[in-house]
Design an enzyme around this catalytic site. Structure first.
Site, short mmCIF file in Angstrom:
data_model
loop_
_atom_site.label_atom_id
_atom_site.label_comp_id
_atom_site.label_asym_id
_atom_site.label_seq_id
_atom_site.Cartn_x
_atom_site.Cartn_y
_atom_site.Cartn_z
N GLU A 178 39.87 48.16 40.44
CA GLU A 178 39.11 49.40 40.50
C GLU A 178 38.53 49.49 41.91
O GLU A 178 37.89 48.54 42.36
CB GLU A 178 37.98 49.39 39.46
CG GLU A 178 37.22 50.69 39.49
CD GLU A 178 36.07 50.79 38.50
OE1 GLU A 178 35.87 49.86 37.69
OE2 GLU A 178 35.35 51.80 38.58
N ARG A 232 39.11 33.96 33.70
CA ARG A 232 38.79 34.36 35.07
C ARG A 232 38.31 33.15 35.85
O ARG A 232 37.93 32.12 35.29
CB ARG A 232 37.77 35.50 35.11
CG ARG A 232 36.43 35.26 34.47
CD ARG A 232 35.44 36.37 34.84
NE ARG A 232 35.97 37.72 34.67
CZ ARG A 232 35.75 38.73 35.52
NH1 ARG A 232 35.05 38.55 36.62
NH2 ARG A 232 36.23 39.91 35.28
N LYS A 258 31.12 42.02 40.85
CA LYS A 258 31.12 43.08 41.86
C LYS A 258 29.77 43.76 41.96
O LYS A 258 29.38 44.19 43.04
CB LYS A 258 32.16 44.14 41.46
CG LYS A 258 33.51 43.95 42.10
CD LYS A 258 34.29 45.25 41.93
CE LYS A 258 35.77 44.96 41.85
NZ LYS A 258 36.50 46.10 41.30
P1 ATP Z 1 33.64 43.38 37.42
O1 ATP Z 1 33.07 42.44 38.45
O2 ATP Z 1 32.85 44.63 37.27
O3 ATP Z 1 34.00 42.70 36.12
P2 ATP Z 1 36.36 43.22 38.11
O4 ATP Z 1 36.15 42.09 39.04
O5 ATP Z 1 36.97 43.00 36.79
O6 ATP Z 1 34.99 43.96 37.95
P3 ATP Z 1 38.62 44.91 38.76
O7 ATP Z 1 38.80 45.72 39.97
O8 ATP Z 1 38.73 45.60 37.46
O9 ATP Z 1 37.19 44.31 38.92
O10 ATP Z 1 39.58 43.66 38.80
C1 ATP Z 1 40.97 43.80 39.00
C2 ATP Z 1 41.70 42.70 38.30
O11 ATP Z 1 41.25 41.44 38.77
C3 ATP Z 1 41.46 42.73 36.81
O12 ATP Z 1 42.72 42.57 36.16
C4 ATP Z 1 40.57 41.56 36.55
O13 ATP Z 1 40.83 41.00 35.30
C5 ATP Z 1 40.93 40.60 37.69
N1 ATP Z 1 39.79 39.75 38.02
C6 ATP Z 1 38.55 40.15 38.34
N2 ATP Z 1 37.73 39.11 38.53
C7 ATP Z 1 38.48 37.99 38.33
C8 ATP Z 1 38.22 36.58 38.36
N3 ATP Z 1 37.01 36.12 38.66
N4 ATP Z 1 39.23 35.74 38.10
C9 ATP Z 1 40.46 36.21 37.82
N5 ATP Z 1 40.77 37.51 37.76
C10 ATP Z 1 39.80 38.41 38.01
#
Ligand code: ATP
Ligand code: MG
Length: 565
Positions: free
Chosen positions: A44, A270, A280
């Protein structure tokens, strides 16, 4: 989140590059269920990418590559209130920098808005959705809790024609934000709260980076994601564990719509790192409230911050490979990441000399005005890296820490009467210590042995210590920025008062001196300052003033911890 910290062998099980996701894909391919493997990375654009995203990027692009398929970059741009072009540009730059290429497979959820809208109308006509006039607050209250079922909305049985009319007027912009939503008619008593008539569309009067003001309603993540996967022919939709409870809704949408393909969602854990926050929301606040200097501040766990700090993309990929992909959440020791950074830089970084905390040293028996050029190796293990000349003269600078007036037994560096080797140069002996009125050491007077040029004594006498140095007249001044962890706790809070765990000493600036050859290096490509660590030139450098970032120190705290445990 499990607080168990992963140790050294966490990646062992996946050493061969295998994990449960790859097993699933392999089985689908072998059974002929999937011909062309298609994955996607779906950020996003509401912030910069961080090292957690790197895990998802390496997984999605890695799987696609290993199985001869492809990976789409898809912007999940369904919430214009928080999304910006700056983030879209930064995300593309960072994915490329990390070493991945989506080629022509660039998509946006907004590319699919018209089709998504059409499917929403299909669901209305099929009696599977309804327009709800309840306020956001009422919807929240009537959703129930984990222990109590929800209550049906009074609008749940609205006739199809009314729903269609209202939904079209929502699209036309007739109603203000929050006045109405479109909801799926599933089950207000479901044990899975995501199935209690989830919101599929909401009204939002905002300017979208790509569609401008064309749309007054926007699909929810849940309504956009699976259908976008289906439109793009994604076969394996890999996301993090928090979406596990959304999977039944993902499947409900796919099963109830005439979508062109049948994607499946799989969840993995994650990445969580000690001393690091990867939310974020928190990262945005750090930037917005000035706790750091921007998204690319080298203290940030963002890819832009790591790049500016001098972390090579191959070190990030190596780290991600080592930690592997699992189904259970865990907390990874940041020392593991540092291990990968040191391993990579030890191989690649050219060696240079810099004095971070200078102390003047005069060689009394070295002729005034004499200048020598000595050969210094650019890399101890790589002869092809060649050598360079370093200037040697009567007045030198050494590290304050390399001298002690009353040294303890095992101190092999310089002390009154002691002899040490100056790297690539001569043996010197300290003869006198000069102090200022405050009693601080300001200068050392030494003698050198001209027969020891190159660092060896013809009479075979040994010295235990070798220290680095610079010719005072030829050294360049530089600000050296030393970064310490941004948070003081191994598991910092990502909650409201996360600032309580911020490290007030995360940045120190040293007035250092560096050898002129450091200016050969490109910004962001680290060199090793011998005995001090890895450093890279920062973009803030000017012709008048060099600025260096410490990427990482030399000390391998990781190996030490390993030895203890
Ligand atoms: P937020 O911090 O609000 O949860 P987000 O980090 O999930 O947001 P996105 O832009 O939706 O933000 O993430 C894009 C992709 O990266 C998604 O498929 C998410 O699952 C993955 N992602 C985000 N954070 C991690 C992480 N710490 N480890 C592995 N994958 C991640
Ligand atoms: Mg997300």
């Amino acid at each position: 989140m499990a607080a168990e910290v992963k140790g050294a062998d966490a990646g062992a099980a996946t050493e061969a590059g295998r994990d449960f996701i790859r097993d699933i894909v392999r089985a689908d391919v072998d059974a002929g269920r999937v011909k062309n493997v298609v994955t996607r990375f779906p950020p996003e654009p509401n912030g910069y990418l961080h090292i957690g995203h790197a895990k998802s990027i390496c997984l999605n692009f890695g799987v696609a590559d290993e199985f001869g398929g492809h990976c789409n970059l898809r912007f999940d741009d369904t919430n214009p209130a928080k999304e910006e072009q700056e983030y879209i540009d930064a995300i593309m730059r960072d994915v490329r920098w990390l070493g991945f290429d989506w080629g022509k497979n660039l998509f946006h959820a907004s590319d699919h808005f018209e089709r998504l809208y059409g499917w929403a109308e299909d669901l209305i006509r099929a009696g599977k959705t309804y327009v709800d006039d309840q306020s956001q607050e009422q919807i929240r209250i009537n959703r129930g809790t984990l222990t109590e079922p929800g209550k049906n909305s009074p609008y749940r049985d609205r006739p199809v024609d009314d729903n269609l009319d209202l939904f079209r007027r929502m699209r036309a912009g007739e109603f203000p934000n929050g006045a109405r939503v479109l909801r799926a008619k599933i089950d207000m008593a479901s044990g899975n709260i995501n199935l209690r008539d989830p919101v599929l569309y909401r009204i939002l009067h905002a300017s979208h980076p790509r569609t401008g003001t064309a749309w007054k309603i926007y699909p929810s993540y849940d309504f956009a994601h699976g259908q976008s996967d289906a439109i793009e022919g994604v076969t394996h939709s890999l996301c993090t564990l928090e979406f596990e409870d959304h999977r039944p809704l993902y499947d409900w949408c796919i099963e109830n719509l005439s979508v062109p393909s049948r994607p499946r969602q799989y969840e993995f854990a994650r990445l969580n790192l000690t001393y690091t926050v990867l939310s974020k929301r928190v990262l945005t606040t750090l930037v917005r409230d000035g706790h750091v200097k921007g998204w690319d501040d080298p203290r940030m766990p963002t890819l832009a911050g790591l790049r500016r700090r001098g972390v090579p993309p191959e070190a990030i990929r190596d780290f991600i490979k080592r930690i592997g992909v699992a189904k259970a959440n865990s907390l990874v020791d940041v020392g593991m990441f540092e291990f990968s950074v040191r391993e990579t830089l030890n191989r690649t970084a050219l060696r240079r000399m810099a004095v971070l905390k200078p102390l003047k040293l005069v060689i009394d028996n070295y002729p005034e005005g004499q200048l020598e050029e000595l050969d210094a190796a650019n890399h101890p293990d790589d002869a092809t890296a060649g050598t360079r000349k370093v200037k040697f003269s009567r007045e030198l600078l050494i590290e304050q820490d390399d001298f002690m007036e009353s040294p303890p037994k095992k101190f092999f560096r310089l002390a009154p009467g002691a002899e040490v080797r100056l790297r690539y140069a001569y043996f010197i002996t300290c003869r006198e210590v000069k102090k200022n009125a405050a009693g601080e050491i300001v200068e050392l007077r030494c003698t050198y042995d001209p027969a020891t040029k190159g660092g060896n004594a013809p009479d075979g006498r040994k010295v235990k210590g070798t220290i680095h140095w610079l010719s005072a007249a030829h050294a360049l001044p530089a600000d050296v920025r030393i970064y310490n962890p941004l948070f003081t706790k191994p598991d910092p809070s990502a909650g409201e008062n996360f600032t309580a765990d911020l490290n007030p000493n995360s940045l120190e600036i040293l007035d250092a001196r560096v050898e002129p050859a450091v200016t050969d290096a490109t910004v962001e490509v680290p060199v090793q300052f011998e005995r001090n660590g890895y450093f890279c030139r920062d973009q803030d450098s000017t012709p008048m003033r060099l600025v260096f970032n410490r990427t990482i120190g030399l000390r391998d705290t990781w190996a030490k911890e390993k030895a203890v445990s």
